[in-house]
Motif scaffolding. Structure first.
Motif, PDB file in Angstrom:
ATOM      1  N   ARG A  47      33.583  39.399  32.907  1.00 44.70           N
ATOM      2  CA  ARG A  47      32.337  39.330  32.155  1.00 44.70           C
ATOM      3  C   ARG A  47      31.178  39.771  33.046  1.00 44.70           C
ATOM      4  O   ARG A  47      31.291  39.830  34.269  1.00 44.70           O
ATOM      5  CB  ARG A  47      32.102  37.908  31.654  1.00 44.70           C
ATOM      6  N   ARG A  48      30.050  40.036  32.401  1.00 50.95           N
ATOM      7  CA  ARG A  48      28.892  40.490  33.148  1.00 50.95           C
ATOM      8  C   ARG A  48      28.325  39.340  33.982  1.00 50.95           C
ATOM      9  O   ARG A  48      28.191  38.215  33.511  1.00 50.95           O
ATOM     10  CB  ARG A  48      27.823  41.007  32.192  1.00 50.95           C
ATOM     11  N   LYS A 101      30.805  29.503  35.452  1.00 51.49           N
ATOM     12  CA  LYS A 101      31.950  29.299  36.342  1.00 51.49           C
ATOM     13  C   LYS A 101      33.094  30.251  36.025  1.00 51.49           C
ATOM     14  O   LYS A 101      33.661  30.879  36.924  1.00 51.49           O
ATOM     15  CB  LYS A 101      32.444  27.846  36.243  1.00 51.49           C
ATOM     16  N   THR A 102      33.437  30.356  34.747  1.00 54.98           N
ATOM     17  CA  THR A 102      34.563  31.215  34.371  1.00 54.98           C
ATOM     18  C   THR A 102      34.268  32.676  34.674  1.00 54.98           C
ATOM     19  O   THR A 102      35.145  33.414  35.155  1.00 54.98           O
ATOM     20  CB  THR A 102      34.877  31.035  32.880  1.00 54.98           C
ATOM     21  N   ALA A 103      33.052  33.128  34.403  1.00 56.71           N
ATOM     22  CA  ALA A 103      32.695  34.524  34.675  1.00 56.71           C
ATOM     23  C   ALA A 103      32.812  34.822  36.165  1.00 56.71           C
ATOM     24  O   ALA A 103      33.317  35.888  36.561  1.00 56.71           O
ATOM     25  CB  ALA A 103      31.281  34.808  34.185  1.00 56.71           C
ATOM     26  N   ALA A 131      35.893  37.200  40.738  1.00 61.37           N
ATOM     27  CA  ALA A 131      36.493  37.040  42.059  1.00 61.37           C
ATOM     28  C   ALA A 131      37.973  37.398  42.044  1.00 61.37           C
ATOM     29  O   ALA A 131      38.466  38.078  42.952  1.00 61.37           O
ATOM     30  CB  ALA A 131      36.292  35.604  42.537  1.00 61.37           C
ATOM     31  N   LEU A 132      38.711  36.958  41.028  1.00 62.33           N
ATOM     32  CA  LEU A 132      40.141  37.236  40.997  1.00 62.33           C
ATOM     33  C   LEU A 132      40.431  38.694  40.644  1.00 62.33           C
ATOM     34  O   LEU A 132      41.415  39.268  41.126  1.00 62.33           O
ATOM     35  CB  LEU A 132      40.824  36.307  39.997  1.00 62.33           C
ATOM     36  N   HIS A 133      39.594  39.294  39.791  1.00 59.65           N
ATOM     37  CA  HIS A 133      39.782  40.726  39.516  1.00 59.65           C
ATOM     38  C   HIS A 133      39.530  41.554  40.773  1.00 59.65           C
ATOM     39  O   HIS A 133      40.142  42.617  40.955  1.00 59.65           O
ATOM     40  CB  HIS A 133      38.851  41.173  38.398  1.00 59.65           C
ATOM     41  N   GLY A 134      38.638  41.087  41.624  1.00 61.63           N
ATOM     42  CA  GLY A 134      38.339  41.832  42.843  1.00 61.63           C
ATOM     43  C   GLY A 134      39.274  41.543  43.993  1.00 61.63           C
ATOM     44  O   GLY A 134      39.266  42.276  44.992  1.00 61.63           O
TER      45      GLY A 134
END
Length: 477
Positions: free
Chosen positions: A55-56, A89-91, A96-99
């Motif tokens: 998400r943005r 928090k979720t965004a 972080a996990l996508h990166g």
């Protein structure tokens, strides 16, 4: 064709194999005439990647760098990310996990349902993860299933995002899947998790300039400074509240105003509640039927926040087409969003856009429509479920001749379940989305308690609906 000479047993006489010497398959025989060894690989396990799309994010550079450093370590510790509702928090966890580097075993995701009536248990989560990793038959023993999950993660490390943690009982055993990139989000840090070997980061609100940037980039309509500055102050730097306020202004600028005092019995004000309440009030001024449906959705017997279109139509006493149009209006106002996590289940399912949306809608139903009407919404939904379940059971067990259930509210648009496959689909859908709520809306002493649904043994039956064969499907008092 000549028969090959057997390998004499004396060749193996000098070697004694023990359990510690054996790795893989073993062939034992007195004489071996021919031995064919296949080098074909075993079953290929899938590598799941279950993370939702990122998400943005606005002005979270420092937080992202901190999490990137923690998750990028050679043996990263689990990260516990906490903060108030709607803070992002979720965004941040998704970004972080996508990166982060993708583990060889894939990345798993689960919403732990901290704000639902029936959060998933640890056993349910373990079974879900095993199926995602290619285990089609999950061991029935929970301890065996958990051990199998640990073995798979040890062979190929698996990343994990556990969102909206409801308690330490769900999370602590899954921390053993580390070392791999793992993030847990929760509003308040469970003490048992803080005592574990994790890294904890509490996410704070956006600074004023970042909040202003988020609002102006979300809403292209101009807002006078005399209204925008106090409105952003009420949002208190929470991205969800800011986005909801911007969406409301973009759809109807005339509704952007400073809220006045609310009655003492009104909802307790939080920034997310405030944004949802004003979005509902603005919707009620232009689309009162859609606002009423939003309140009805809060009373549906759902353990989580998934919404079934047919059940919503029954609870609101609407025909399916009208209900779909009103749900589309709620989607446009960003009060609900489409959701169909299982491709085998029918379409027409939604979730509340805000984590607290169901609680907020349910309390609005009690305050706006009254406790009696809120009970009626729930009773209609339960009668719809009862009628559907009876039809489905008749398809799966046609030899049984159970008495049709007596219903207080006859469903007027009940889909016909005419095949066993349709019956199984119904039960598969409802067992994951429907359950009686833990506590119904409170009924004041001055309000008469609505009559409860009659029991199947009650003799007061005055009407019946029939199937094509003429046998009754369900009856009504």
């Amino acid at each position: 064709m000549t028969r090959p000479d057997p390998v004499p047993a004396s060749v193996f006489a000098s070697t004694t194999l023990t359990d510690s010497d054996v790795h893989g398959s073993v062939v034992q025989a007195r004489d071996i005439h021919r031995l064919t060894i296949s080098t074909a690989a075993g079953p290929v396990r899938p590598v799941p990647f279950q993370l939702p799309r990122p998400r943005r994010l606005t002005d979270r550079t420092g937080d992202r760098q901190l999490l990137a450093g923690w998750l990028g370590e050679r043996e990263p510790l689990p990260v516990l990310l906490t903060g108030e509702g709607g803070i992002g928090k979720t965004a941040l966890a998704l970004a972080a996990l996508h990166g982060a580097a993708r583990p060889p075993g894939g990345v798993l995701y689960a919403d732990l349902g901290a704000h639902s009536l029936l959060p998933p248990t640890l056993d349910a989560l373990v079974g879900r993860f095993l199926r995602a990793l290619g285990i089609t038959t999950v061991p029935p023993d929970p301890a065996e299933a958990y051990a199998l999950l640990l073995s798979l993660a040890d062979d190929r490390p698996v990343g994990l995002l556990l969102d909206n943690a409801a308690g330490w009982e769900q999370v602590t055993p899954l921390l053993a899947l580390a070392p791999a990139p793992m993030v847990v989000t929760a509003r308040t840090p469970p003490p048992e998790l803080l005592a574990a070997d994790v890294r904890h980061h509490r996410l704070g609100p956006l600074p004023p300039d970042a909040a202003h940037h988020l609002f102006t980039t979300t809403c292209t309509r101009p807002v006078p400074a005399r209204l925008l500055d106090p409105l952003l102050a009420r949002c208190a730097g929470r991205p969800m509240a800011i986005v909801l306020a911007a969406a409301r202004h973009a759809l109807d600028p005339s509704t952007t105003h400073l809220p006045g005092p609310r009655p003492a019995a009104a909802l307790p004000e939080t920034t997310v509640d405030d944004a949802l309440t004003h979005a509902h009030d603005a919707l009620g001024a232009s689309h009162p039927a859609a606002a009423r449906l939003y309140r009805v959705l809060g009373t549906l017997p759902l353990p989580g926040i998934r919404i079934d279109t047919a059940m919503a139509a029954a609870a609101a006493a609407l025909d399916p087409d009208t209900c779909r149009r009103l749900l589309a209006t709620l989607t446009d106002r960003r009060l609900i969003t489409p959701d169909n996590p299982d491709p085998d289940l029918p379409d027409g399912r939604f979730v509340f856009a805000a984590a607290d949306g169901r609680r907020h809608a349910a309390r609005l139903a009690t305050l706006t429509d009254g406790p009696t009407a809120a009970h009626t919404f729930l009773a209609r939904a339960l009668d719809w479920l009862t009628a559907q379940a009876h039809d489905a059971a008749r398809q799966l067990a046609p030899h049984r001749r159970d008495l049709p259930p007596e219903l207080l509210h006859l469903p007027t648009h009940l889909p016909l379940i005419g095949t066993p496959d349709q019956a199984r689909t119904f039960f598969a859908t409802q067992t994951t989305s429907s359950s009686p709520p833990s506590t119904p809306p409170a009924t004041p002493a001055s309000t008469p308690t609505p009559p409860s649904s009659p029991t199947p043994t009650s003799p007061t039956c005055c009407a019946a609906a029939t199937t094509r064969s003429g046998s009754p499907r369900w009856t009504s008092r």
